[in-house]
Motif scaffolding. Structure first.
Motif, PDB file in Angstrom:
ATOM      1  N   ARG A 127       8.006 -19.907  43.535  1.00 57.83           N
ATOM      2  CA  ARG A 127       8.221 -20.291  42.096  1.00 57.83           C
ATOM      3  C   ARG A 127       8.302 -19.141  41.294  1.00 57.83           C
ATOM      4  NH1 ARG A 127       9.326 -25.691  41.427  1.00 57.83           N
ATOM      5  NH2 ARG A 127       9.145 -25.597  39.091  1.00 57.83           N
ATOM      6  N   TYR A 128       7.444 -18.176  41.326  1.00 56.76           N
ATOM      7  CA  TYR A 128       7.117 -17.118  40.592  1.00 56.76           C
ATOM      8  C   TYR A 128       8.417 -16.204  40.755  1.00 56.76           C
ATOM      9  CZ  TYR A 128       2.457 -18.259  39.604  1.00 56.76           C
ATOM     10  OH  TYR A 128       1.290 -18.768  39.265  1.00 56.76           O
ATOM     11  N   THR A 129       8.783 -16.009  42.053  1.00 54.34           N
ATOM     12  CA  THR A 129      10.142 -15.316  42.294  1.00 54.34           C
ATOM     13  C   THR A 129      11.339 -15.526  41.513  1.00 54.34           C
ATOM     14  OG1 THR A 129       9.099 -14.527  44.261  1.00 54.34           O
ATOM     15  CG2 THR A 129      11.652 -14.364  44.029  1.00 54.34           C
ATOM     16  N   GLU A 130      11.308 -17.066  41.483  1.00 56.28           N
ATOM     17  CA  GLU A 130      12.558 -17.783  40.954  1.00 56.28           C
ATOM     18  C   GLU A 130      12.233 -17.385  39.438  1.00 56.28           C
ATOM     19  OE1 GLU A 130      16.026 -19.640  40.068  1.00 56.28           O
ATOM     20  OE2 GLU A 130      15.437 -18.870  41.685  1.00 56.28           O
ATOM     21  N   LEU A 131      10.959 -17.544  38.840  1.00 50.43           N
ATOM     22  CA  LEU A 131      11.059 -17.460  37.360  1.00 50.43           C
ATOM     23  C   LEU A 131      11.453 -16.129  37.166  1.00 50.43           C
ATOM     24  CD1 LEU A 131       7.763 -19.074  36.694  1.00 50.43           C
ATOM     25  CD2 LEU A 131       9.847 -19.565  35.357  1.00 50.43           C
ATOM     26  N   VAL A 132      10.959 -14.908  37.485  1.00 50.22           N
ATOM     27  CA  VAL A 132      11.205 -13.617  37.448  1.00 50.22           C
ATOM     28  C   VAL A 132      12.700 -13.336  37.410  1.00 50.22           C
ATOM     29  CG1 VAL A 132      11.000 -10.949  38.257  1.00 50.22           C
ATOM     30  CG2 VAL A 132       8.854 -12.664  38.214  1.00 50.22           C
ATOM     31  N   ASN A 133      13.439 -13.895  38.543  1.00 47.25           N
ATOM     32  CA  ASN A 133      14.780 -13.551  38.592  1.00 47.25           C
ATOM     33  C   ASN A 133      15.312 -14.249  37.399  1.00 47.25           C
ATOM     34  OD1 ASN A 133      14.286 -12.411  41.099  1.00 47.25           O
ATOM     35  ND2 ASN A 133      14.782 -14.126  42.497  1.00 47.25           N
ATOM     36  N   ARG A 134      15.161 -15.552  37.098  1.00 45.24           N
ATOM     37  CA  ARG A 134      15.835 -16.208  35.870  1.00 45.24           C
ATOM     38  C   ARG A 134      15.291 -15.508  34.574  1.00 45.24           C
ATOM     39  NH1 ARG A 134      14.849 -23.044  35.841  1.00 45.24           N
ATOM     40  NH2 ARG A 134      16.012 -23.193  37.943  1.00 45.24           N
ATOM     41  N   LEU A 135      14.380 -14.927  34.429  1.00 48.53           N
ATOM     42  CA  LEU A 135      14.001 -14.158  33.207  1.00 48.53           C
ATOM     43  C   LEU A 135      14.510 -12.847  33.180  1.00 48.53           C
ATOM     44  CD1 LEU A 135      10.181 -14.876  33.235  1.00 48.53           C
ATOM     45  CD2 LEU A 135      11.559 -15.300  31.181  1.00 48.53           C
ATOM     46  N   ARG A 136      14.902 -12.133  34.174  1.00 49.05           N
ATOM     47  CA  ARG A 136      15.453 -10.969  34.338  1.00 49.05           C
ATOM     48  C   ARG A 136      17.046 -11.124  34.153  1.00 49.05           C
ATOM     49  NH1 ARG A 136      11.934  -7.718  38.940  1.00 49.05           N
ATOM     50  NH2 ARG A 136      10.605  -7.084  37.319  1.00 49.05           N
TER      51      ARG A 136
ATOM     52  N   GLY B  88       3.259 -10.987  42.561  1.00 52.45           N
ATOM     53  CA  GLY B  88       2.637 -10.015  43.681  1.00 52.45           C
ATOM     54  C   GLY B  88       1.473 -10.370  44.103  1.00 52.45           C
ATOM     55  N   LEU B  89       0.547 -11.120  42.965  1.00 52.87           N
ATOM     56  CA  LEU B  89      -0.778 -11.689  43.602  1.00 52.87           C
ATOM     57  C   LEU B  89      -0.600 -12.744  44.785  1.00 52.87           C
ATOM     58  CD1 LEU B  89      -2.513 -11.593  40.426  1.00 52.87           C
ATOM     59  CD2 LEU B  89      -3.265 -10.070  42.298  1.00 52.87           C
ATOM     60  N   THR B  90       0.369 -13.646  44.504  1.00 51.15           N
ATOM     61  CA  THR B  90       0.542 -14.628  45.253  1.00 51.15           C
ATOM     62  C   THR B  90       1.125 -14.388  46.630  1.00 51.15           C
ATOM     63  OG1 THR B  90       2.647 -15.378  44.124  1.00 51.15           O
ATOM     64  CG2 THR B  90       0.262 -16.382  43.694  1.00 51.15           C
ATOM     65  N   GLY B  91       1.803 -13.413  46.593  1.00 42.53           N
ATOM     66  CA  GLY B  91       2.828 -12.710  47.665  1.00 42.53           C
ATOM     67  C   GLY B  91       1.536 -11.985  48.390  1.00 42.53           C
ATOM     68  N   ASN B  92       0.430 -11.312  48.131  1.00 44.62           N
ATOM     69  CA  ASN B  92      -0.315 -10.692  48.792  1.00 44.62           C
ATOM     70  C   ASN B  92      -1.240 -11.699  49.431  1.00 44.62           C
ATOM     71  OD1 ASN B  92       0.512  -8.215  48.499  1.00 44.62           O
ATOM     72  ND2 ASN B  92      -0.411  -7.742  46.753  1.00 44.62           N
ATOM     73  N   LEU B  93      -1.664 -12.922  48.734  1.00 44.19           N
ATOM     74  CA  LEU B  93      -2.538 -13.834  49.064  1.00 44.19           C
ATOM     75  C   LEU B  93      -2.098 -14.906  49.979  1.00 44.19           C
ATOM     76  CD1 LEU B  93      -4.598 -14.255  45.765  1.00 44.19           C
ATOM     77  CD2 LEU B  93      -5.502 -13.096  47.768  1.00 44.19           C
ATOM     78  N   GLY B  94      -0.643 -14.766  50.308  1.00 46.32           N
ATOM     79  CA  GLY B  94       0.133 -15.722  51.048  1.00 46.32           C
ATOM     80  C   GLY B  94      -0.010 -17.118  50.415  1.00 46.32           C
ATOM     81  N   LEU B  95      -0.024 -17.315  49.036  1.00 48.72           N
ATOM     82  CA  LEU B  95       0.148 -18.619  48.467  1.00 48.72           C
ATOM     83  C   LEU B  95       1.593 -18.910  48.406  1.00 48.72           C
ATOM     84  CD1 LEU B  95      -2.691 -18.186  46.067  1.00 48.72           C
ATOM     85  CD2 LEU B  95      -2.714 -19.433  48.180  1.00 48.72           C
ATOM     86  N   THR B  96       2.382 -18.949  49.203  1.00 43.77           N
ATOM     87  CA  THR B  96       4.010 -18.932  49.443  1.00 43.77           C
ATOM     88  C   THR B  96       4.626 -19.825  48.438  1.00 43.77           C
ATOM     89  OG1 THR B  96       3.615 -18.345  51.802  1.00 43.77           O
ATOM     90  CG2 THR B  96       5.773 -19.103  51.329  1.00 43.77           C
ATOM     91  N   PRO B  97       4.055 -21.362  48.377  1.00 40.74           N
ATOM     92  CA  PRO B  97       4.850 -22.102  47.401  1.00 40.74           C
ATOM     93  C   PRO B  97       4.721 -21.421  46.093  1.00 40.74           C
ATOM     94  CG  PRO B  97       3.453 -23.480  48.727  1.00 40.74           C
ATOM     95  CD  PRO B  97       3.269 -21.880  48.909  1.00 40.74           C
ATOM     96  N   LEU B  98       3.703 -20.989  45.502  1.00 43.53           N
ATOM     97  CA  LEU B  98       3.623 -20.419  44.054  1.00 43.53           C
ATOM     98  C   LEU B  98       4.411 -18.973  44.134  1.00 43.53           C
ATOM     99  CD1 LEU B  98      -0.008 -20.586  42.922  1.00 43.53           C
ATOM    100  CD2 LEU B  98       2.060 -21.461  41.921  1.00 43.53           C
ATOM    101  N   TYR B  99       4.352 -18.341  45.181  1.00 45.87           N
ATOM    102  CA  TYR B  99       5.293 -16.893  45.231  1.00 45.87           C
ATOM    103  C   TYR B  99       6.676 -17.172  45.318  1.00 45.87           C
ATOM    104  CZ  TYR B  99       7.566 -12.851  46.975  1.00 45.87           C
ATOM    105  OH  TYR B  99       8.427 -11.805  47.337  1.00 45.87           O
TER     106      TYR B  99
END
Length: 117
Positions: free
Chosen positions: A79-88, A66-77
């Motif tokens: 990666r985190y999206t993929e991590l959350v999806n894999r974890l869930r 969420g933080l990286t999405g709001n801050l526009g740190l797209t490459p991190l966003y």
């Protein structure tokens, strides 16, 4: 544009999109960016992944997403999206390696943010 924003843009950050979210207030945006490394320190997800504490890993990774999405740190966003999806999805194959690579990218962004006054 400030040097910090130029450096982040070179790393794939969506500065223009972020400035829209921050009502073109570059100063406010930079102040929020400067807080990101402290949030990273509060949400250390890699140890949770290493310890198979999946619930904690999802919570911390989702926060950073969420933080990286709001801050526009797209490459991190992304990666985190993929991590959350894999974890869930409870897809843990290669997860630690992916999380470690993500953490290295995270460190690179934090170093850029912290290096600019």
């Amino acid at each position: 544009m400030e040097k910090l924003l130029e450096l982040l843009q070179e790393q794939g950050a969506d500065i223009q999109g972020s400035l829209v979210r921050f009502m073109q207030n570059e100063g406010l945006y930079i102040r929020c960016l400067k807080k990101f490394p402290a949030e990273v320190d509060k949400n250390i997800y890699l140890s949770s992944v290493q310890n198979s504490d999946w619930e904690d890993a999802v919570r911390k990774t989702h926060t950073l997403k969420g933080l990286t999405g709001n801050l526009g740190l797209t490459p991190l966003y992304e990666r985190y999206t993929e991590l959350v999806n894999r974890l869930r999805a409870q897809n843990y194959t290669g997860l630690y390696e992916y999380a470690a690579e993500t953490e290295q990218l995270q460190k690179n962004f934090c170093n850029i943010i912290q290096s600019e006054p």
